[in-house]
Design an enzyme around this catalytic site. Structure first.
Site, PDB file in Angstrom:
ATOM      1  N   ARG A 117      54.083  43.890  45.996  1.00 33.62           N
ATOM      2  CA  ARG A 117      54.309  45.338  46.524  1.00 33.62           C
ATOM      3  C   ARG A 117      54.146  45.253  47.945  1.00 33.62           C
ATOM      4  O   ARG A 117      53.475  44.292  48.491  1.00 33.62           O
ATOM      5  CB  ARG A 117      53.417  46.062  45.744  1.00 33.62           C
ATOM      6  CG  ARG A 117      52.936  46.286  44.190  1.00 33.62           C
ATOM      7  CD  ARG A 117      52.025  47.456  44.035  1.00 33.62           C
ATOM      8  NE  ARG A 117      50.925  47.119  43.488  1.00 33.62           N
ATOM      9  CZ  ARG A 117      49.918  47.642  43.107  1.00 33.62           C
ATOM     10  NH1 ARG A 117      49.745  48.932  43.789  1.00 33.62           N
ATOM     11  NH2 ARG A 117      48.621  47.124  42.569  1.00 33.62           N
ATOM     12  N   HIS A 125      57.186  47.346  41.734  1.00 33.86           N
ATOM     13  CA  HIS A 125      56.502  46.319  41.574  1.00 33.86           C
ATOM     14  C   HIS A 125      57.262  45.087  41.088  1.00 33.86           C
ATOM     15  O   HIS A 125      58.111  45.072  40.288  1.00 33.86           O
ATOM     16  CB  HIS A 125      55.225  46.852  40.446  1.00 33.86           C
ATOM     17  CG  HIS A 125      54.207  45.881  40.139  1.00 33.86           C
ATOM     18  ND1 HIS A 125      54.691  44.725  39.223  1.00 33.86           N
ATOM     19  CD2 HIS A 125      52.956  45.777  40.180  1.00 33.86           C
ATOM     20  CE1 HIS A 125      53.352  44.132  39.121  1.00 33.86           C
ATOM     21  NE2 HIS A 125      52.461  44.813  39.601  1.00 33.86           N
ATOM     22  N   ASP A 138      51.346  36.101  45.785  1.00 33.06           N
ATOM     23  CA  ASP A 138      50.800  35.530  44.801  1.00 33.06           C
ATOM     24  C   ASP A 138      51.934  34.533  44.019  1.00 33.06           C
ATOM     25  O   ASP A 138      52.804  34.845  43.993  1.00 33.06           O
ATOM     26  CB  ASP A 138      50.182  36.705  43.769  1.00 33.06           C
ATOM     27  CG  ASP A 138      49.665  36.173  42.423  1.00 33.06           C
ATOM     28  OD1 ASP A 138      50.007  34.846  42.193  1.00 33.06           O
ATOM     29  OD2 ASP A 138      49.237  36.973  41.925  1.00 33.06           O
ATOM     30  N   LYS A 156      50.817  44.324  50.186  1.00 35.68           N
ATOM     31  CA  LYS A 156      49.878  43.802  49.210  1.00 35.68           C
ATOM     32  C   LYS A 156      49.932  42.070  49.638  1.00 35.68           C
ATOM     33  O   LYS A 156      50.987  41.614  50.159  1.00 35.68           O
ATOM     34  CB  LYS A 156      50.307  43.787  47.616  1.00 35.68           C
ATOM     35  CG  LYS A 156      49.957  45.246  47.386  1.00 35.68           C
ATOM     36  CD  LYS A 156      48.627  45.527  46.851  1.00 35.68           C
ATOM     37  CE  LYS A 156      48.177  44.968  45.562  1.00 35.68           C
ATOM     38  NZ  LYS A 156      46.789  45.342  45.142  1.00 35.68           N
ATOM     39  N   ASP A 168      45.013  28.540  36.762  1.00 41.83           N
ATOM     40  CA  ASP A 168      45.047  28.962  35.377  1.00 41.83           C
ATOM     41  C   ASP A 168      46.263  28.675  34.646  1.00 41.83           C
ATOM     42  O   ASP A 168      47.242  28.445  35.638  1.00 41.83           O
ATOM     43  CB  ASP A 168      44.492  30.480  35.256  1.00 41.83           C
ATOM     44  CG  ASP A 168      45.426  31.709  36.090  1.00 41.83           C
ATOM     45  OD1 ASP A 168      44.921  32.306  36.919  1.00 41.83           O
ATOM     46  OD2 ASP A 168      46.501  31.502  35.781  1.00 41.83           O
ATOM     47  N   CYS A 172      52.373  33.715  41.253  1.00 48.06           N
ATOM     48  CA  CYS A 172      53.369  33.937  40.101  1.00 48.06           C
ATOM     49  C   CYS A 172      54.601  34.768  40.302  1.00 48.06           C
ATOM     50  O   CYS A 172      55.423  34.730  39.703  1.00 48.06           O
ATOM     51  CB  CYS A 172      52.494  34.764  38.843  1.00 48.06           C
ATOM     52  SG  CYS A 172      51.713  36.494  39.525  1.00 48.06           S
ATOM     53  N   TYR A 173      54.405  35.749  41.636  1.00 45.07           N
ATOM     54  CA  TYR A 173      55.498  36.559  41.893  1.00 45.07           C
ATOM     55  C   TYR A 173      56.700  35.440  42.552  1.00 45.07           C
ATOM     56  O   TYR A 173      57.853  35.784  42.528  1.00 45.07           O
ATOM     57  CB  TYR A 173      55.411  37.304  43.072  1.00 45.07           C
ATOM     58  CG  TYR A 173      54.534  38.497  42.646  1.00 45.07           C
ATOM     59  CD1 TYR A 173      53.374  38.615  43.130  1.00 45.07           C
ATOM     60  CD2 TYR A 173      55.012  39.295  41.511  1.00 45.07           C
ATOM     61  CE1 TYR A 173      52.410  39.600  42.689  1.00 45.07           C
ATOM     62  CE2 TYR A 173      54.051  40.506  41.086  1.00 45.07           C
ATOM     63  CZ  TYR A 173      52.771  40.611  41.761  1.00 45.07           C
ATOM     64  OH  TYR A 173      52.207  41.546  40.932  1.00 45.07           O
ATOM     65  N   HIS A 209      49.397  31.360  35.778  1.00 40.92           N
ATOM     66  CA  HIS A 209      49.819  30.951  37.157  1.00 40.92           C
ATOM     67  C   HIS A 209      50.619  29.377  37.226  1.00 40.92           C
ATOM     68  O   HIS A 209      51.559  29.354  37.887  1.00 40.92           O
ATOM     69  CB  HIS A 209      48.863  30.868  38.305  1.00 40.92           C
ATOM     70  CG  HIS A 209      48.509  32.274  38.667  1.00 40.92           C
ATOM     71  ND1 HIS A 209      47.423  33.087  38.040  1.00 40.92           N
ATOM     72  CD2 HIS A 209      49.056  33.192  39.540  1.00 40.92           C
ATOM     73  CE1 HIS A 209      47.405  34.342  38.523  1.00 40.92           C
ATOM     74  NE2 HIS A 209      48.372  34.326  39.617  1.00 40.92           N
TER      75      HIS A 209
END
Lengths: 337, 498
Positions: free
Chosen positions: B271, B228, B277, B274, B445, B279-280, B448
């Protein structure tokens, strides 16, 4: 596990604690936040919320473990903020203090060996404490309510883990049912999978592992791209392999393979897994998961023994599905140094 | 995503995202072709305004973050310093420092708000926020000896499994190791003692492994868990703080993280299988730069990781070819089925002699009609899939982006990866009204916004390319602590000898 009876809860404690009125709280004023010159990340609270949180901070600061504190924690978790870790921890301390039975040594607590080492944490009470079944049942009801609203909450799963440890290996079926229900809503819920692995590891038995293999097979049937299911299966298979090879296995994941536990590449365990891989890569050749899984089986057999088979499979799949990057990567890894 | 003609929840979700992203990227492509150099501008002022608003009063919708208020401070302050925009007039520095001080437990460590139990994550956030504020008033808030005692109390002895527990009675996972070590490092405290106390190196190594050997290559929350992105960053950064990242199976980690950068979207997923995103962009985006800095390749002394990529097959032409072949093969199958249904319908028509036969004929015709509809939908999908590749992040990079070196074969593969990530951040993760987000369709937000900006800064520094032009350049972020490098240096200097 020895039978534990709870003393009859007496008087006021048995009635619902009135969290808002003053009648139960005359002795304890709500604790307001320390004053600041100007508000900083200040979250607006209505009067009721502010009162309840103020009461909780008062209770916590006073070190009070009581029925009213317990009732307050439930309300906050369900209606204000389910992620308040201090509230959850306080709740558990109340449960231990009010419902638990302190025991002098580990044997008397009845916890089966192995459960404890999935959930190491500093003990609040200092002695191992046994929690009677009805109290754990009440906690499980709370967990179910919280999970319905937010199944990805760290505090929920930590509480679940602690309650499971307190219940012992007999709670396995309940835990599998709970995680199963969460996974039915989100088949990749990371916390749910971690919990599942933890409880299975703690109550490890070959029959359980094999039942779990069947469960993952069904999940993969629904979505062969579910990497979490593949990943959990890898844990099961490697742990089973360690058992078959007669090597010690550490709960949760430490080293028998480092010691070189190996199976015959033709053994049933390996053969079944490769079959599963074959079906998956023929159906969805572009998905990375099954290929990674095949490569992940290699440490279970003597070095290089599976490489040829994986490479051949990759070539075969690339013939029919030349677009699959995942197959190409797997071929490279299988043939590589 | 190429779905091989078999839909599942994973592919349906991926497809839904690709449709949204394709719309944005088509639009972007058109603007780039028009020579619109502002097409990839970072909306600094808008994001700064978004962030500033959060530092004061928040509405009751934020109650779920009542145990994460030090995080809110960090996300907002760090975001503002990355944007190089001023803090708001209110709350003033005094108030912010007083607030953070009020979250400190007398026995050491910080909770998510006043009176809360000290917890490793809000401790990291509070320290990082104070370091970001900088200066003696902020830095002297932290009771370092008490904090160290708290961290030591959170250690699990190696014989009980090792690692660190997040708070008294809390969960054990690899975040704890990271939060504790990063806080120590920022405070110029000794990291080695802590690591020894909880068998940290071995714990993290086991989090990469599943029963002893690494599996996918990334790091999970607890030993044996699924690889992850968030936990991978935590485990790797913690080891880098100890100068022990060689304890990991590095080749396996590299190929795992490389495969998680989506060639179409350009962003990272956390992952396998998936969704990407924003933030990754930091959690995953920092992995190769960390390895470059702290685990330089031994095999090839002159090449760095920026010049090698495990996966060389992501050129737009290759991806387009693959998508086309896939689409044709899969739809061909559908066409064959349709043909069979039509044949059956015709047969029924020819042999129709009585009412039952007519009914069969109607049924056969209806089945053929459905098959035809599925084929048409499939062909539409195929067309979109091929278009997606043409407009995907890698393709956009190949056409040449403002601020990037001229397109061509000599652009290092790593630069393609970094540019693709920056395209994702700038074209898909910016909310026009301010703030940055997980993905299109999600609201922005503070979390993020912080991690998208940090990811952008890391990518720029690592690749040397600032997509969108010099106006987008962000200051240097410390890879291991995720605070501005200059603020970290100042803080460590101030603490040294204290």
């Amino acid at each position: 596990m020895p039978e534990i009876t709870i003393e009859e809860v007496e008087g006021d404690a048995a009635q619902a604690v009135d969290l808002l009125s003053d009648s139960h709280w005359r002795d304890l004023a709500p604790l307001p936040y320390p004053p600041l010159p100007q508000p900083v990340v200040e979250i607006d609270m209505d009067e009721e919320t502010a009162l309840l949180m103020g009461r909780f901070w008062a209770v916590k600061t006073a070190g009070e473990l009581s029925e009213r504190a317990l009732a307050l924690t439930e309300h906050i978790i369900l209606h204000i903020n389910g992620a308040h870790y201090t509230v959850w921890e306080w709740r558990w301390r109340c449960v231990l203090a009010l419902r638990g039975k302190e025991v002098g040594d580990v044997e008397e607590s009845g916890s089966p060996p192995g459960v404890a080492d999935t959930t190491p944490w500093p003990s609040a009470s200092g002695f191992p404490t046994a929690v009677p079944a009805p109290a754990l049942e009440a906690e499980r009801e709370l967990h179910a309510a919280v999970a319905a609203a937010n199944p990805k909450n760290y505090q929920l799963w930590n509480a679940r883990r602690r309650a499971a440890a307190a219940a012992g290996a007999g709670a396995l079926a309940l835990e599998l049912a709970f995680t199963g229900a969460c996974l039915a809503l989100d088949a990749k819920n990371y916390h749910a999978w971690a919990h599942r692995q933890a409880v299975v590891a703690a109550a490890w038995e070959e029959s359980v592992a094999r039942a779990e293999l069947e469960a993952t097979r069904q999940l993969l049937g629904e979505d062969p791209r579910n990497n979490s299911a593949w990943s959990y299966r890898m844990y099961l298979v490697r742990a089973l392999a360690a058992d078959l090879a007669g090597v010690g296995r550490r709960a949760g994941g430490g080293g028998p393979l480092e010691g070189g536990a190996t199976l015959d590449p033709g053994s049933p365990l390996i053969a079944i897994e490769m079959d599963l891989v074959r079906n998956a890569v023929h159906a969805v050749p572009s998905s990375q998961s099954a290929w990674a899984y095949a490569l992940g089986l290699r440490p279970l057999v003597p070095a290089g023994a599976l490489n040829q088979g994986i490479a051949a499979l990759a070539r075969q799949v690339l013939g029919a599905a030349p677009w699959s990057l995942a197959a190409l990567r797997a071929l490279r890894r299988a043939e590589g140094p | 995503m190429l779905d091989d003609g078999i839909a599942s929840d994973t592919s349906r979700e991926q497809w839904a995202l690709e449709v949204r992203v394709l719309e944005l990227y088509r639009h972007l492509d058109a603007r780039l072709l028009d020579g619109d150099d502002g097409a990839l501008e970072l909306y600094r002022d808008k994001h700064a305004k978004f962030l500033r608003k959060g530092l004061g009063c928040l509405n009751a919708g934020f109650l779920g973050l009542d145990a994460s208020r030090t995080w809110l401070c960090y996300w907002i302050l760090h975001g503002l310093v990355l944007l190089e925009r001023p803090f708001p007039a209110q709350p003033d520095r005094d108030s912010i420092i007083t607030f953070l001080a009020s979250c400190q437990d007398p026995e050491g460590g910080f909770g998510g708000g006043p009176y809360q139990l000290p917890h490793l994550a809000p401790t990291y956030a509070a320290v990082a926020a104070l370091v970001t504020l900088g200066g003696p008033q902020a830095l002297s808030v932290i009771d370092r000896p008490a904090l160290m005692r708290f961290l030591l109390r959170m250690c699990i002895p190696p014989e009980q499994g090792g690692g660190m527990v997040m708070h008294d009675g809390g969960e054990v996972d690899v975040r704890g190791c990271y939060c504790a070590l990063a806080a120590c490092h920022m405070l110029n405290l000794d990291v080695q003692t802590l690591a020894d106390c909880c068998g940290m190196v071995d714990f993290i190594r086991r989090c990469q492994a599943c029963q002893g050997k690494s599996y996918e290559g990334g790091i999970g929350g607890e030993p044996g868990n699924e690889a992850h992105g968030g936990y991978t960053y935590c485990g790797l950064a913690a080891l880098c703080l100890l100068d022990r990242c060689q304890a990991l199976d590095i080749p396996s980690l590299e190929s795992w993280v490389a495969a998680l950068q989506a060639p179409f979207e350009g962003g990272y997923a956390g992952r396998t299988n998936k969704l990407v995103d924003g933030c990754y962009s930091f959690w995953q985006g920092a992995v190769l730069p960390l390895l470059d800095r702290y685990a330089p390749s031994n095999a090839r002394a002159t090449e760095t990781r920026t010049e090698q990529r495990p996966d060389q097959d992501l050129s737009p032409e290759t991806l387009a070819a693959r998508a086309l072949v896939h689409s044709l093969a899969v739809r061909l199958e559908a066409a064959e089925k349709l043909e069979a249904e039509a044949e059956a319908a015709y047969s029924s028509a020819v042999h129709a002699q009585n009412d039952a036969a007519v009914s069969n004929l109607q049924h056969a015709a209806r089945t053929a009609q459905h098959a035809s509809q599925r084929l048409r939908e499939g062909l539409d999908r195929a067309r979109s899939q091929v278009a997606a590749v043409a407009h995907g992040a890698a393709a956009l990079v190949a056409t040449g982006l403002p601020g990037a070196p001229a397109a061509g074969r000599d652009v290092a593969q790593s630069s393609v990866g970094a540019q693709s990530l920056q395209v994702w951040l700038l074209a898909a993760c910016q909310e026009l009204r301010g703030g940055m987000r997980d993905k299109p369709g999600k609201a922005p937000d503070y979390y993020h916004t912080c991690y998208c900006l940090a990811g952008l800064a890391v990518s720029q520094a690592w690749s040397g390319v600032v997509v969108g032009g010099p106006c987008n350049a962000l200051p240097t972020v410390d890879l291991r602590c995720n605070v501005r490098a200059d603020a970290l240096a100042d803080a460590r200097a101030w603490f040294s000898g204290r």
